[in-house]
Design an enzyme around this catalytic site. Sequence first.
Site: not given
Length: 428
Positions: A261, A276, A348, A351, A389
């Site tokens: 991403r 990130r 987070e 999801s 993460r």
Amino acid sequence: MIDIKDLRERPEVYKTNMKKKGRDEKLVSQVLKLDEQWREVKLKADKLRHERNSISEQINQAKKKKADVSHLLKRAREIPERLKELEIQEKDLYETLNKVLYEIPNLMHPQVPIGKSDKDNKVRKVVGKPTKLKFPAKTHVELIESLDLGDFDASAKVAGSGFYYLKKDLALLNQALIKFATDLMAKKGYVYIEPPLMIGRRVAAAAGDLTAFDKALYKIEGEDLYLIPTAEHGILGMLADKTIPEEKLPLKFFGYSMSFRKEVGSHGINEKGLWRTHQFNKVEQFIFCKPKDSWKHYDELRKNAEEIMKKLKLPYRVLEMCSADLGDWKARTEDIEVWRPTTKSYGEVGSLSNCTDYQARDLNIRGVNRKGERFVLHTLNNTALATSRIMVTILENFQQKDGSIKIPSVLQKYMGGKKIIGKPTKKK
């Protein structure tokens, strides 16, 4: 894309849904007007095609009887030009209709909280107490560098910000997490998939808002291909244009892949670390099912992800996205967030989404019952585990006073029985 037939039958439902999302409900009326115009032009074109075929047959019959066909030939010559005009109108209206139709969001689940921004997202559950360290918490970057478990400076020189080198026990921990998640999902009967790392525009567009994805996806120059942002996209596209017998549903998959991403404009992308990044490892859950079973499987996917957090003994919470923070292609979304003692907040790590029939309609993914009746499948996805993460949360929550890291007990067998990730190297 939503079902235009349902919109015709229940326009007020869609207008109410638009209001809840803070959008202009007039868009529904615009779609209905375009739909009416398109159907009217299409009907005229269909009638003209039927007349053309009929006249052709009449001419053949008249010639056999040696009758005068001049009036029929005159009409036959007029039809092609008029038909061409109608077909152009039909095509233009259809393209405009579809373009506007994509702006109509999926119908939200009744439990989605109504809100104006992400500040209105709702905490649905908190599991475990936030970790309280008896010493000053080190960031995961400090821990990695003190234990020589990675190299962010070298990766920045090689690829730029947002990338990383994993080394020694941290690289092994990454693999341990992948093996742990894949073992757990396989035992639940989900079918393991390793998808292509690239997808075409059709699948990328069907997965969600391609305008937003264009800012996040890496495009392959000169080709109609994108690097996948998650295994979800590859698994979704796997059934494009297929019809699944009802008795074979649901189809439950889980996939491992590298994911990519851009994270353009995201806060902190230039920060050193693993939180990130542009590239990461991820194990994803995905279900194709009958519409009536959709929400049952939504709960199942949440339960699977929570089980992973509990086995890792990470304190977490479940946060539901409000109407304003919910993607247009989703009917409901909940995130799992893990406590980080360094930021003293939840972050987070996964999801969960139910996209109902929105994605499958675009890719023509259908089911068929024993009567031969076809229906659009529902699609659901949830993160099982994104390693980067999760490694951050393990490093920060399981750090020891001496700078070493306890390995969660469930992962120790995947680390050759090792219980501790080393001690810091003293700087001279």
